[in-house]
Design an enzyme around this catalytic site. Structure first.
Site, short mmCIF file in Angstrom:
data_model
loop_
_atom_site.label_atom_id
_atom_site.label_comp_id
_atom_site.label_asym_id
_atom_site.label_seq_id
_atom_site.Cartn_x
_atom_site.Cartn_y
_atom_site.Cartn_z
N HIS A 283 -34.64 40.23 -79.77
CA HIS A 283 -34.52 40.31 -81.22
C HIS A 283 -34.83 41.69 -81.76
O HIS A 283 -34.14 42.20 -82.63
CB HIS A 283 -35.53 39.34 -81.85
N CYS B 178 -12.42 43.87 -76.41
CA CYS B 178 -13.56 43.59 -77.30
C CYS B 178 -14.91 43.77 -76.62
O CYS B 178 -15.94 43.43 -77.18
CB CYS B 178 -13.44 42.19 -77.90
C1 PEP Z 1 -17.23 40.83 -72.63
O1 PEP Z 1 -17.51 40.18 -71.62
O2 PEP Z 1 -16.86 42.02 -72.61
C2 PEP Z 1 -17.34 40.23 -73.96
C3 PEP Z 1 -16.81 40.79 -75.01
O3 PEP Z 1 -18.01 39.08 -74.07
P1 PEP Z 1 -19.59 38.90 -73.90
O4 PEP Z 1 -20.20 40.28 -73.89
O5 PEP Z 1 -20.01 38.09 -75.07
O6 PEP Z 1 -19.70 38.19 -72.61
#
Ligand code: PEP
Ligand code: MG
Length: 533
Positions: free
Chosen positions: A180, A490
């Site tokens: 956090h 992403c």
């Molecule tokens: C990733 O794996 O790059 C992703 C965007 O998802 P997370 O980080 O939530 O696993």
């Protein structure tokens, strides 16, 4: 005198800070009046602690307020206070009784396999120390503004109670980037390093000059004149850059040679968007919906309201909501999961959702209902084979038929998938009916390099710059060019200035990044000339 070697840690919040050292725990010890005799009784101490938290809550909002609310609720929780009363009645001093009971709770939380509870351990430590200070009649030590705080761990309320407007930073011997307090530091732009192993309490005196470079993950203790000069030069560049970034923040991203790039943001909870204007980005490229599940399974109605908020905020810009990505490093309370020796390779993401169809269907219903309010795209995580995607499509179709029969207003969103499992990344042609792909580089890198993303001792191997990673991304982009499927990225790689030129060079034109990284990402894109890549 030769300067001390750099101490290395893990960056939990990027940025640069210089200032005097301040040992948080040492200050608490020195400030202690009498460690065993309580100055007031337990109900009074709890009431005082609650009123301090309420006062603090007036100064914060959104997720910060949630943390304090959790602490307030814990203070009133009988399971926490009962053992203290019993031990006190049996003859233990109040201070010892409180300390022992709370230490036990903290240990239980720390040892929990559930990351949610682990992260909450620091909230409990915070409550323990706040009430202890009150029982002992201690006053809270004033932390000098602009100081670099050193501690084993830092509690969220301690962090929130400090004024960060004058700079400063945090260096923790323990901690983790997913705690956090790390999240708070990122959202406030306070540089933070965690996991510095060679840092012992009081290793150098308070006010020793420190240079904290949380971009590189290093702390320089007692630097030489030359190191200070170099650091100040870096600071000047960073300040100038921040000024330039502010000027372009509402402009679309485009490379130096005029290629347009979509830059979207990643969000966890709708509250994060309160301080952020949608004109600054091209939409939401990833909503990590599992954050809605941290207090147990949310109802269809509460999910619907959260998704609708995001869509309304985006005002017609695309919003990609990822279905529950639990398991692996993200176990969730209320969701049955098998014990696995290697959870990263087990029932995670879509694999888990397909085993819990009722939970999945509830989420899909909420998504279809919310889709009426904007431009929604639904994305499934951790897909390995086409059958998994087909099962998700079937469930989505079933949910839509059900909503239609009921006469509930809904809209069927497009369904795409994350590319984060190497098998899917290397054979995208299998997924002809995926409406879009989004590369989860965080997981893709961990699986391609066989280096767990939560282990700092293999962090250097989990390198997004490994040629294998870039090769896979390039081939994916080429595939999508041929198939016409939309491709985005992403994971954190998309906001790392070291990789943006290579990602654009590989053909990516859509990146989704943390809101705090948006300006810098757009800036780096503007600096990139694709003719030279
Ligand atoms: C990733 O794996 O790059 C992703 C965007 O998802 P997370 O980080 O939530 O696993
Ligand atoms: Mg992932």
């Amino acid at each position: 005198m030769p300067s001390q070697p750099e101490l290395k840690g893990i960056s939990a919040a990027p940025g640069l800070a210089q200032g005097g050292a301040f040992w948080v725990e040492a200050a608490a010890i020195v400030n202690s009046v009498d460690s065993l005799k309580a100055k007031i009784d337990l109900p009074e101490a709890l009431a005082l602690a609650s009123s301090q938290l309420v006062e603090l809550m007036d100064r914060v909002e959104g997720e910060d307020a949630d943390i304090l609310e959790f602490q307030l609720a814990m203070l009133e929780d009988e399971t926490l206070n009962d053992p203290v009363r019993k031990a006190f009645e049996a003859g233990t001093t109040l201070i010892e009784a409180w300390q022992q009971a709370l230490n036990k709770h903290v240990t239980d939380y720390e040892q929990s396999e559930d990351e949610y509870f682990q992260a909450r351990a620091s909230d409990l430590r915070d409550i323990r120390d706040r009430v202890l200070r009150i029982l002992r009649g201690e006053t809270e030590v004033e932390i000098p503004e602009g100081a670099i705080l050193l501690a084993t761990d830092l509690t969220p309320s301690r962090f929130l109670g400090l004024n960060w407007n004058k700079g400063g930073g945090v260096v923790l011997q323990g901690g983790s980037p997913s705690s956090h307090v790390a999240m708070l530091a990122r959202s406030r732009g306070v540089p933070m390093l965690v996991g510095i192993e060679n840092l012992s309490l009081g290793a150098f005196p308070d006010q020793t000059r420190l240079l904290l470079d949380a971009d590189r993950g290093v702390l320089q203790v007692d630097p030489s004149a030359e190191q200070i000069q170099d650091f100040e030069h870096k600071l000047r560049i960073a300040t100038e850059e921040a000024e330039q970034i502010a000027l372009i923040s509402d402009q679309p991203a485009q490379t130096a040679n005029g290629t347009a790039v979509q830059v979207l943001i990643n969000v966890a909870l709708p509250e994060e968007l309160a301080k952020f204007n949608s004109v600054h980005c091209d939409g939401i490229g990833l909503m990590r919906s599992e954050f809605l599940f941290h207090h147990g399974l949310p109802s269809e109605e509460s999910q619907y309201r959260s998704y609708r908020k995001l869509l309304e905020w985006a005002g017609g810009k695309p919003v990609t909501i990822r279905t529950l990505d639990a398991g692996g490093d993200k176990p969730l309370p209320g969701l049955e999961q098998p014990t696995e020796s290697n959870p990263f390779l087990g029932l995670r993401g879509l694999r888990l959702s397909l085993r819990q169809p009722e939970v999945f269907r509830t989420q899909l219903r909420a998504l279809c209902r919310a889709a009426v309010h904007g431009n929604l795209k639904v994305m499934v995580p951790m897909v390995t084979v086409p059958d998994e995607l087909h099962s998700a499509q079937e469930l989505l179709g079933g949910v839509c038929a059900e909503l239609a029969t009921e006469g509930t207003e809904f809209c069927k969103p497009v369904l795409g998938m994350m590319i984060e499992v190497p098998a899917a990344a290397l054979a995208p042609e299998l997924f002809t009916d995926a409406a879009f792909f989004s590369i989860g580089s965080n997981d893709l890198v961990q699986y391609l390099t066989a280096s767990a993303r939560d282990l700092h001792h293999v962090a250097d191997l989990a390198d997004p710059g490994h040629p294998a990673v870039l090769r896979v991304i390039k081939e994916l982009a080429e595939h999508c060019d041929r198939s016409g499927q939309e491709l985005s990225l992403c994971g954190d790689m998309g906001s790392d200035p070291n990789f943006i030129a290579q990602l654009l060079g590989a053909g990516l034109r859509n990146l989704s990044v943390a809101p705090a990284r948006l300006g810098k990402t757009k800036w780096t894109i503007r600096e990139t000339n694709l003719e030279g890549v």
